[in-house]
Write an enzyme that holds these catalytic residues in place. Structure first.
Site, PDB file in Angstrom:
ATOM      1  N   TYR A   1      -2.637  -7.558   4.747  1.00 41.47           N
ATOM      2  CA  TYR A   1      -3.053  -7.128   3.270  1.00 41.47           C
ATOM      3  C   TYR A   1      -4.510  -6.807   3.137  1.00 41.47           C
ATOM      4  CZ  TYR A   1      -3.519  -7.686  -1.549  1.00 41.47           C
ATOM      5  OH  TYR A   1      -3.399  -7.295  -3.117  1.00 41.47           O
TER       6      TYR A   1
ATOM      7  N   LYS B   1      -7.316  -3.586   2.055  1.00 39.01           N
ATOM      8  CA  LYS B   1      -7.803  -3.273   1.039  1.00 39.01           C
ATOM      9  C   LYS B   1      -9.613  -3.706   1.688  1.00 39.01           C
ATOM     10  CE  LYS B   1      -5.182  -3.496  -2.130  1.00 39.01           C
ATOM     11  NZ  LYS B   1      -4.634  -2.438  -3.167  1.00 39.01           N
TER      12      LYS B   1
HETATM   13  N1  LIG Z   1      -1.705  -9.055  -8.496  1.00 35.09           N
HETATM   14  C1  LIG Z   1      -2.859  -9.606  -7.776  1.00 35.09           C
HETATM   15  O1  LIG Z   1      -2.641 -11.142  -7.734  1.00 35.09           O
HETATM   16  C2  LIG Z   1      -3.577  -8.142  -7.033  1.00 35.09           C
HETATM   17  C3  LIG Z   1      -5.154  -8.847  -6.434  1.00 35.09           C
HETATM   18  C4  LIG Z   1      -6.101  -8.035  -5.901  1.00 35.09           C
HETATM   19  C5  LIG Z   1      -5.199  -6.911  -6.012  1.00 35.09           C
HETATM   20  N2  LIG Z   1      -4.151  -6.807  -6.485  1.00 35.09           N
HETATM   21  C6  LIG Z   1      -3.933  -4.753  -6.377  1.00 35.09           C
HETATM   22  O2  LIG Z   1      -3.038  -4.774  -7.662  1.00 35.09           O
HETATM   23  C7  LIG Z   1      -2.595  -3.374  -7.597  1.00 35.09           C
HETATM   24  C8  LIG Z   1      -1.321  -3.613  -8.057  1.00 35.09           C
HETATM   25  O3  LIG Z   1       0.018  -4.234  -8.043  1.00 35.09           O
HETATM   26  P1  LIG Z   1       0.350  -5.630  -8.467  1.00 35.09           P
HETATM   27  O4  LIG Z   1      -0.394  -6.991  -8.680  1.00 35.09           O
HETATM   28  O5  LIG Z   1       0.456  -4.565 -10.155  1.00 35.09           O
HETATM   29  O6  LIG Z   1       1.423  -5.394  -7.966  1.00 35.09           O
HETATM   30  P2  LIG Z   1       3.283  -4.760  -8.376  1.00 35.09           P
HETATM   31  O7  LIG Z   1       3.384  -5.610  -9.898  1.00 35.09           O
HETATM   32  O8  LIG Z   1       4.008  -5.347  -7.242  1.00 35.09           O
HETATM   33  O9  LIG Z   1       2.673  -3.660  -9.203  1.00 35.09           O
HETATM   34  C9  LIG Z   1       2.918  -2.217  -7.174  1.00 35.09           C
HETATM   35  C10 LIG Z   1       2.928  -1.124  -7.488  1.00 35.09           C
HETATM   36  O10 LIG Z   1       3.017  -0.028  -6.527  1.00 35.09           O
HETATM   37  C11 LIG Z   1       3.457   0.650  -6.557  1.00 35.09           C
HETATM   38  N3  LIG Z   1       4.585   1.007  -4.936  1.00 35.09           N
HETATM   39  C12 LIG Z   1       3.970   0.175  -3.754  1.00 35.09           C
HETATM   40  N4  LIG Z   1       4.320   1.287  -3.227  1.00 35.09           N
HETATM   41  C13 LIG Z   1       4.276   2.577  -3.494  1.00 35.09           C
HETATM   42  C14 LIG Z   1       4.543   3.107  -3.011  1.00 35.09           C
HETATM   43  N5  LIG Z   1       4.205   3.990  -1.823  1.00 35.09           N
HETATM   44  N6  LIG Z   1       3.935   4.769  -3.870  1.00 35.09           N
HETATM   45  C15 LIG Z   1       4.022   4.373  -5.464  1.00 35.09           C
HETATM   46  N7  LIG Z   1       3.961   3.460  -5.960  1.00 35.09           N
HETATM   47  C16 LIG Z   1       4.405   2.305  -5.040  1.00 35.09           C
HETATM   48  C17 LIG Z   1       4.380  -0.303  -7.122  1.00 35.09           C
HETATM   49  O11 LIG Z   1       6.235   0.380  -7.879  1.00 35.09           O
HETATM   50  P3  LIG Z   1       7.855  -0.295  -6.812  1.00 35.09           P
HETATM   51  O12 LIG Z   1       7.748  -0.565  -8.119  1.00 35.09           O
HETATM   52  O13 LIG Z   1       8.243   1.015  -7.087  1.00 35.09           O
HETATM   53  O14 LIG Z   1       7.422  -1.179  -6.288  1.00 35.09           O
HETATM   54  C18 LIG Z   1       4.316  -1.063  -8.509  1.00 35.09           C
HETATM   55  O15 LIG Z   1       4.145  -0.204  -9.602  1.00 35.09           O
HETATM   56  C19 LIG Z   1      -2.156  -3.400  -5.762  1.00 35.09           C
HETATM   57  O16 LIG Z   1      -3.152  -2.483  -5.368  1.00 35.09           O
HETATM   58  C20 LIG Z   1      -2.581  -4.011  -5.721  1.00 35.09           C
HETATM   59  O17 LIG Z   1      -2.838  -4.627  -4.531  1.00 35.09           O
HETATM   60  C21 LIG Z   1      -3.477  -7.185  -7.137  1.00 35.09           C
END
Ligand SMILES: NC(=O)c1ccc[n+]([C@@H]2O[C@H](COP(=O)([O-])OP(=O)(O)OC[C@H]3O[C@@H](n4cnc5c(N)ncnc54)[C@H](OP(=O)(O)O)[C@@H]3O)[C@@H](O)[C@H]2O)c1
Length: 277
Positions: A151, A155
């Site tokens: 991961y 990133k």
């Molecule tokens: N939460 C944190 O602490 C954190 C920290 C650093 C960075 N991030 C980044 O923030 C972003 C959002 O993550 P989140 O924390 O909100 O996680 P999340 O709740 O799991 O949301 C991820 C989203 O990406 C979608 N997704 C996954 N694979 C996909 C695909 N092939 N095509 C289209 N959509 C897809 C998921 O869809 P489904 O619902 O269909 O699976 C979901 O809508 C990500 O890039 C993550 O790496 C998050």
């Protein structure tokens, strides 16, 4: 023309409970017309009846899906002002044993996915000499630790691509913003747990099973920042006339930025204590 003078914002990965969904609502609160996308419209069902949102199914792994949605939006609104590459997946497992297919899928989603969107929207933005591209990376890439190497590498690759895009796209009036969230409340812990259940049994790393599992929901602790709070600050930064090249916010974001500047032996020591490894 923009619909009612509104900026059109296309966001990937807007399933309810995640950062994308919070960003969609925060952009809408700032009077933007939001194209909220996710793999399934059902996951954004609560936005369906609200005219501030135009819902589209988009899978970032599919070139055809990306092209179809971008064409639909350009046809409907004439342009896209802001692209937010938010969709992403976590991936947990020791690098020496994790199946390469998991590595490929993570990079396909987190690195090639955003690039599919970038290549689809840039011609439209360049023709208007106006646009913003926001890539959601991660603060974790600044101090990679054990068990989430796939991961953090994906990133880090996205951060590097974002830095190059910013310099290459400035010639066409397009701003590129690297957003690096800290620990934010979302569905990411549940999503990675589901992926983890498909991993093989570890061999050399079997004794580390509990620590590896714990890494899956490291960002989802009691001190994690609510996604609404993170989204509001991010949207304020993105909508500035001159947006920042780098925007980071959320629990642990400052600590991780400090870690980035520490000598490696000190950083390794701290990480070994924070994440059993
Ligand atoms: N939460 C944190 O602490 C954190 C920290 C650093 C960075 N991030 C980044 O923030 C972003 C959002 O993550 P989140 O924390 O909100 O996680 P999340 O709740 O799991 O949301 C991820 C989203 O990406 C979608 N997704 C996954 N694979 C996909 C695909 N092939 N095509 C289209 N959509 C897809 C998921 O869809 P489904 O619902 O269909 O699976 C979901 O809508 C990500 O890039 C993550 O790496 C998050």
């Amino acid at each position: 023309m923009e619909p009612d003078g509104k900026e059109v914002v296309l966001i990937t990965g807007c399933s309810a409970g995640g950062i994308g969904h919070a960003l969609a609502r925060a952009f809408a609160a700032e009077k933007c017309q939001v194209v909220a996308t996710s793999r399934s419209k059902v996951s954004m069902g609560d936005l369906e009846q609200d005219p501030r949102f135009f819902l589209q199914e988009l899978d970032v792994l599919s070139h055809d899906s990306v092209q179809r949605v971008v064409s639909t939006v350009v046809e409907k609104y004439g342009h896209i002002d802001v692209l937010v590459n938010n969709a992403g997946v976590q991936c947990v497992g020791p690098l020496a044993e994790i199946p390469l297919s998991a590595l490929q899928r993570t990079f396909d989603t987190n690195v090639y996915g955003p690039m599919r969107l970038v290549q689809a929207v840039v011609p439209h933005m360049a023709s208007r000499r106006k646009g913003k591209i926001v890539n959601v990376g991660s603060i974790a890439a600044l101090a990679p630790g054990p068990w989430a190497g796939v991961y953090t590498a994906s990133k880090a690759a996205l951060h590097a691509l974002t830095d190059t895009l910013r310099l290459e796209l400035r010639h066409f009036g397009i701003d590129v913003i690297n957003v690096a969230p800290g620990a934010i409340w979302s569905n990411i812990g549940n999503a990675v747990r589901a992926n983890y259940s498909q991993m093989p049994e570890w061999k050399l790393y079997k004794p580390f099973e509990a620590a590896i599992r714990a890494r899956a929901h490291f960002s989802q602790g009691p001190k994690s920042t609510p996604s609404e709070e993170f989204a509001k600050k991010t949207v304020a930064a993105v909508l500035k006339k001159n947006p920042p090249a780098w925007f980071s916010s959320g629990h642990l974001s400052t600590a991780m930025a400090v870690m980035y500047h520490l000598p490696l032996f000190i950083r390794d020591f701290i990480i070994k204590i924070a994440i059993k490894g």
